[in-house]
Design a protein around this motif. Structure first.
Motif, PDB file in Angstrom:
ATOM      1  N   LEU A   1       0.840  -1.192   0.000  1.00 53.50           N
ATOM      2  CA  LEU A   1       0.000   0.000   0.000  1.00 53.50           C
ATOM      3  C   LEU A   1       0.877   1.244   0.000  1.00 53.50           C
ATOM      4  O   LEU A   1       1.971   1.247   0.577  1.00 53.50           O
ATOM      5  CB  LEU A   1      -0.913   0.042   1.236  1.00 53.50           C
ATOM      6  N   GLU A   2       0.344   2.300  -0.610  1.00 55.19           N
ATOM      7  CA  GLU A   2       1.053   3.577  -0.664  1.00 55.19           C
ATOM      8  C   GLU A   2       0.097   4.693  -0.283  1.00 55.19           C
ATOM      9  O   GLU A   2      -1.099   4.632  -0.579  1.00 55.19           O
ATOM     10  CB  GLU A   2       1.585   3.820  -2.081  1.00 55.19           C
ATOM     11  N   GLY A   3       0.631   5.706   0.389  1.00 51.48           N
ATOM     12  CA  GLY A   3      -0.165   6.879   0.716  1.00 51.48           C
ATOM     13  C   GLY A   3       0.713   8.112   0.761  1.00 51.48           C
ATOM     14  O   GLY A   3       1.946   8.035   0.731  1.00 51.48           O
ATOM     15  N   TYR A   4       0.057   9.257   0.833  1.00 52.19           N
ATOM     16  CA  TYR A   4       0.773  10.528   0.961  1.00 52.19           C
ATOM     17  C   TYR A   4      -0.005  11.424   1.906  1.00 52.19           C
ATOM     18  O   TYR A   4      -1.117  11.855   1.599  1.00 52.19           O
ATOM     19  CB  TYR A   4       0.954  11.204  -0.397  1.00 52.19           C
ATOM     20  N   GLU A   5       0.589  11.701   3.044  1.00 49.65           N
ATOM     21  CA  GLU A   5      -0.082  12.444   4.108  1.00 49.65           C
ATOM     22  C   GLU A   5      -0.138  13.944   3.855  1.00 49.65           C
ATOM     23  O   GLU A   5      -0.870  14.670   4.536  1.00 49.65           O
ATOM     24  CB  GLU A   5       0.617  12.175   5.434  1.00 49.65           C
ATOM     25  N   GLY A   6       0.628  14.428   2.859  1.00 47.36           N
ATOM     26  CA  GLY A   6       0.674  15.855   2.609  1.00 47.36           C
ATOM     27  C   GLY A   6      -0.630  16.444   2.095  1.00 47.36           C
ATOM     28  O   GLY A   6      -0.767  17.668   2.044  1.00 47.36           O
TER      29      GLY A   6
ATOM     30  N   GLU B   1      -1.831  17.704  12.460  1.00 44.59           N
ATOM     31  CA  GLU B   1      -1.082  16.604  13.076  1.00 44.59           C
ATOM     32  C   GLU B   1      -2.006  15.469  13.474  1.00 44.59           C
ATOM     33  O   GLU B   1      -1.732  14.290  13.201  1.00 44.59           O
ATOM     34  CB  GLU B   1      -0.305  17.098  14.297  1.00 44.59           C
ATOM     35  N   SER B   2      -3.125  15.802  14.096  1.00 42.46           N
ATOM     36  CA  SER B   2      -4.088  14.772  14.486  1.00 42.46           C
ATOM     37  C   SER B   2      -4.629  14.057  13.256  1.00 42.46           C
ATOM     38  O   SER B   2      -4.754  12.819  13.238  1.00 42.46           O
ATOM     39  CB  SER B   2      -5.236  15.400  15.281  1.00 42.46           C
ATOM     40  N   GLY B   3      -4.950  14.830  12.205  1.00 41.12           N
ATOM     41  CA  GLY B   3      -5.466  14.215  10.989  1.00 41.12           C
ATOM     42  C   GLY B   3      -4.458  13.299  10.332  1.00 41.12           C
ATOM     43  O   GLY B   3      -4.827  12.232   9.808  1.00 41.12           O
ATOM     44  N   ILE B   4      -3.195  13.675  10.348  1.00 36.89           N
ATOM     45  CA  ILE B   4      -2.162  12.848   9.726  1.00 36.89           C
ATOM     46  C   ILE B   4      -1.915  11.584  10.540  1.00 36.89           C
ATOM     47  O   ILE B   4      -1.718  10.496   9.977  1.00 36.89           O
ATOM     48  CB  ILE B   4      -0.882  13.675   9.532  1.00 36.89           C
ATOM     49  N   ARG B   5      -1.955  11.677  11.856  1.00 42.57           N
ATOM     50  CA  ARG B   5      -1.817  10.467  12.671  1.00 42.57           C
ATOM     51  C   ARG B   5      -2.984   9.510  12.409  1.00 42.57           C
ATOM     52  O   ARG B   5      -2.791   8.293  12.301  1.00 42.57           O
ATOM     53  CB  ARG B   5      -1.753  10.832  14.152  1.00 42.57           C
ATOM     54  N   THR B   6      -4.178  10.066  12.276  1.00 45.41           N
ATOM     55  CA  THR B   6      -5.341   9.229  11.977  1.00 45.41           C
ATOM     56  C   THR B   6      -5.184   8.566  10.619  1.00 45.41           C
ATOM     57  O   THR B   6      -5.469   7.370  10.451  1.00 45.41           O
ATOM     58  CB  THR B   6      -6.626  10.078  12.017  1.00 45.41           C
ATOM     59  N   TYR B   7      -4.720   9.335   9.635  1.00 37.24           N
ATOM     60  CA  TYR B   7      -4.525   8.787   8.295  1.00 37.24           C
ATOM     61  C   TYR B   7      -3.470   7.688   8.309  1.00 37.24           C
ATOM     62  O   TYR B   7      -3.652   6.625   7.679  1.00 37.24           O
ATOM     63  CB  TYR B   7      -4.123   9.904   7.333  1.00 37.24           C
ATOM     64  N   ALA B   8      -2.351   7.903   8.986  1.00 36.18           N
ATOM     65  CA  ALA B   8      -1.292   6.895   9.033  1.00 36.18           C
ATOM     66  C   ALA B   8      -1.788   5.615   9.688  1.00 36.18           C
ATOM     67  O   ALA B   8      -1.493   4.498   9.213  1.00 36.18           O
ATOM     68  CB  ALA B   8      -0.091   7.450   9.794  1.00 36.18           C
ATOM     69  N   ASN B   9      -2.550   5.741  10.756  1.00 33.56           N
ATOM     70  CA  ASN B   9      -3.097   4.553  11.419  1.00 33.56           C
ATOM     71  C   ASN B   9      -4.084   3.829  10.517  1.00 33.56           C
ATOM     72  O   ASN B   9      -4.164   2.588  10.509  1.00 33.56           O
ATOM     73  CB  ASN B   9      -3.758   4.948  12.733  1.00 33.56           C
ATOM     74  N   TYR B  10      -4.849   4.603   9.747  1.00 35.90           N
ATOM     75  CA  TYR B  10      -5.794   4.039   8.783  1.00 35.90           C
ATOM     76  C   TYR B  10      -5.051   3.235   7.718  1.00 35.90           C
ATOM     77  O   TYR B  10      -5.456   2.109   7.348  1.00 35.90           O
ATOM     78  CB  TYR B  10      -6.579   5.193   8.173  1.00 35.90           C
ATOM     79  N   LEU B  11      -3.942   3.780   7.232  1.00 39.93           N
ATOM     80  CA  LEU B  11      -3.131   3.082   6.244  1.00 39.93           C
ATOM     81  C   LEU B  11      -2.602   1.768   6.809  1.00 39.93           C
ATOM     82  O   LEU B  11      -2.651   0.714   6.151  1.00 39.93           O
ATOM     83  CB  LEU B  11      -1.973   3.990   5.819  1.00 39.93           C
ATOM     84  N   VAL B  12      -2.137   1.788   8.035  1.00 44.58           N
ATOM     85  CA  VAL B  12      -1.640   0.578   8.685  1.00 44.58           C
ATOM     86  C   VAL B  12      -2.765  -0.440   8.874  1.00 44.58           C
ATOM     87  O   VAL B  12      -2.593  -1.643   8.605  1.00 44.58           O
ATOM     88  CB  VAL B  12      -0.993   0.929  10.039  1.00 44.58           C
ATOM     89  N   ASP B  13      -3.923   0.013   9.315  1.00 45.27           N
ATOM     90  CA  ASP B  13      -5.050  -0.904   9.550  1.00 45.27           C
ATOM     91  C   ASP B  13      -5.462  -1.622   8.270  1.00 45.27           C
ATOM     92  O   ASP B  13      -5.747  -2.835   8.277  1.00 45.27           O
ATOM     93  CB  ASP B  13      -6.243  -0.145  10.120  1.00 45.27           C
ATOM     94  N   ILE B  14      -5.511  -0.896   7.147  1.00 42.66           N
ATOM     95  CA  ILE B  14      -5.881  -1.532   5.887  1.00 42.66           C
ATOM     96  C   ILE B  14      -4.825  -2.546   5.468  1.00 42.66           C
ATOM     97  O   ILE B  14      -5.147  -3.649   4.990  1.00 42.66           O
ATOM     98  CB  ILE B  14      -6.073  -0.473   4.779  1.00 42.66           C
TER      99      ILE B  14
ATOM    100  N   TRP C   1       6.192  15.718   7.414  1.00 45.68           N
ATOM    101  CA  TRP C   1       5.572  14.944   8.496  1.00 45.68           C
ATOM    102  C   TRP C   1       6.202  13.560   8.641  1.00 45.68           C
ATOM    103  O   TRP C   1       5.562  12.631   9.142  1.00 45.68           O
ATOM    104  CB  TRP C   1       4.073  14.803   8.242  1.00 45.68           C
ATOM    105  N   TYR C   2       7.438  13.407   8.223  1.00 49.83           N
ATOM    106  CA  TYR C   2       8.046  12.082   8.233  1.00 49.83           C
ATOM    107  C   TYR C   2       8.130  11.488   9.640  1.00 49.83           C
ATOM    108  O   TYR C   2       8.083  10.266   9.818  1.00 49.83           O
ATOM    109  CB  TYR C   2       9.441  12.128   7.595  1.00 49.83           C
ATOM    110  N   ASP C   3       8.238  12.341  10.654  1.00 53.23           N
ATOM    111  CA  ASP C   3       8.328  11.827  12.024  1.00 53.23           C
ATOM    112  C   ASP C   3       7.024  11.180  12.460  1.00 53.23           C
ATOM    113  O   ASP C   3       7.019  10.109  13.093  1.00 53.23           O
ATOM    114  CB  ASP C   3       8.702  12.944  12.991  1.00 53.23           C
ATOM    115  N   VAL C   4       5.897  11.784  12.112  1.00 52.66           N
ATOM    116  CA  VAL C   4       4.589  11.231  12.475  1.00 52.66           C
ATOM    117  C   VAL C   4       4.358   9.914  11.754  1.00 52.66           C
ATOM    118  O   VAL C   4       3.887   8.934  12.353  1.00 52.66           O
ATOM    119  CB  VAL C   4       3.476  12.244  12.145  1.00 52.66           C
TER     120      VAL C   4
END
Length: 402
Positions: free
Chosen positions: A184-189, A197-210, A234-237
């Motif tokens: 899977l690939e995504g782009y948080e930008g 920051e909260s939205g990007i953390r949610t998105y990253a977790n969503y990517l992991v869950d899928i 946002w590479y750290d998040v």
């Protein structure tokens, strides 16, 4: 063209001694020390978070820098278009992530040729139609294409908009013998809002869950499928989200920042300040390595200097920043004051600099170093960049391949 020293004519470079003498300016410059620091810093960051690094090469399109990234430990290089991939492969880059959809038979033919020559290649998909087109084309060529499903967000750029679309697309890929779903690939930008920051953390977790769901369902064609995201802000998040337990030992996390290699004096300097505020444990952080040097060409009225630098030479989504000044044929150890100097306007070939009332010793021909925002938009203006040491001695000329 001068026959001695070092001459830069947007393409032709003859190696010579020092940037302050014998160089046709303006010239785009990469500083050797900060470059080495950034390469080591980001590689160490990725490894400390259990991730691979596939820097986005579209930032520089400079093979000499690609090779430095690979030598520092990068897993591969990310690119955005089929011609960019071809240029990178022609310069020795063999593992390529195209963080974009591969559309059009001419572009498919470019990639098929690279695979036939031995490239390890990945691209992204987000539609059934593109999957079917790719399946037919690569089947006819007798090749297998590795694909990543792009996970997008509502109102964003490309990518499947919800989990059901991802699952459905995975089924379609499974029906195409010439395609192999490898991650899977995504782009948080593209995630915005009042609290990014909260939205990007949610998105990253969503990517992991899928990813975890697809892996449990046996949808991936390879062990340790790829999960990849991360720009340069946002590479750290993203790294923290990828470091969580669900991916450990089962996936290949890949971070894709590109601008880090030379950083900047604008957009990414601000982003890095935010990273260090979120992660005070990270020491020093990235430092600017890219500058453009140009000369004062006119002092037409009090308080105004016109510098021979323009939109064709430097990125200008933010106005360039005056950093330092030198006398032509002077020494780097004796910079002249630029206190109060401010860029107010930039045209195709001219930059307007407001001088303070007490500005002294300003001469025609003075060499001024400028910092830019968003390095992508400076690199693409040059066919060559100069690598210099602390004394501004030219160590290498580095060709771009835009």
């Amino acid at each position: 063209m001068r026959s001695h020293g070092l001459v830069v004519d947007k393409g032709v470079v003859e190696v010579g001694p020092n940037l302050l003498s014998g160089v046709s300016l303006p010239a785009a410059v990469v500083h050797e020390g900060p470059l080495a620091h950034n390469l080591e810093w980001m590689q160490r960051f990725a490894e400390a978070h259990g991730a691979n690094l596939a820097p986005h090469g579209k930032t520089t399109m400079t093979p000499a820098l690609f090779h430095r990234q690979i030598q520092a430990g990068a897993w591969g290089i990310t690119l955005a278009t089929a011609p960019q991939c071809r240029a990178a492969f022609a310069n020795g880059i063999t593992r390529i992530v195209m963080a974009n959809q591969l559309v059009g038979q001419a572009n498919m033919a470019i990639i098929a040729s690279l695979i036939e020559q031995g490239a390890t290649f990945y691209c992204v998909v987000d539609s059934h139609e593109n999957v079917r087109q790719l399946g037919r084309f690569f089947a006819d060529r007798g090749l297998t294409l590795s694909v990543l499903i792009e996970v997008g967000v509502a109102g964003g750029r490309c990518g499947c908009r919800n989990q059901q679309q991802v699952l459905s697309l995975a089924e379609t890929i499974a029906d195409e013998p010439a395609l192999s779903l490898v991650g899977l690939e995504g782009y948080e930008g593209v995630v915005h809002g009042d609290n990014p920051e909260s939205g990007i953390r949610t998105y990253a977790n969503y990517l992991v869950d899928i990813a975890v769901e697809l892996e449990a369902a046996g949808r991936f064609a390879e062990e340790n499928p790829i999960v990849t995201a991360s720009g340069s802000a946002w590479y750290d998040v993203i790294a923290e989200s990828f470091q969580g337990a669900p991916l450990q030992g089962k996936f290949t996390p890949v971070l894709r920042p590109g601008c880090y290699i030379v950083h900047d004096h604008g957009l990414y300097r601000e982003a890095q300040s935010a990273v260090l505020a979120r992660r005070p444990d990270l020491q020093q952080g990235l430092v600017p390595a890219l500058e453009v040097f140009a000369q004062v060409q006119s002092l037409p009225e009090p308080g105004l200097a016109i510098v021979a630098l323009g939109k064709r030479d430097i990125g200008h989504d933010q106005l360039p920043i005056v950093l330092r000044r030198y006398r032509e044929a002077g020494t780097p150890a004796q910079p002249l004051s630029v206190a109060g100097w401010e860029v107010t306007k930039i045209m195709d070939q001219h930059t307007f600099v407001r001088l303070p009332d007490d500005a002294q010793y300003v001469e025609i021909g003075d060499i001024v170093a400028f910092g830019a925002s968003h390095p992508c938009l400076t690199f693409d203006k040059w066919r060559q960049l100069l690598l210099v040491d602390d004394a501004l001695n030219v160590k290498e000329h580095m060709a771009t391949c835009f």
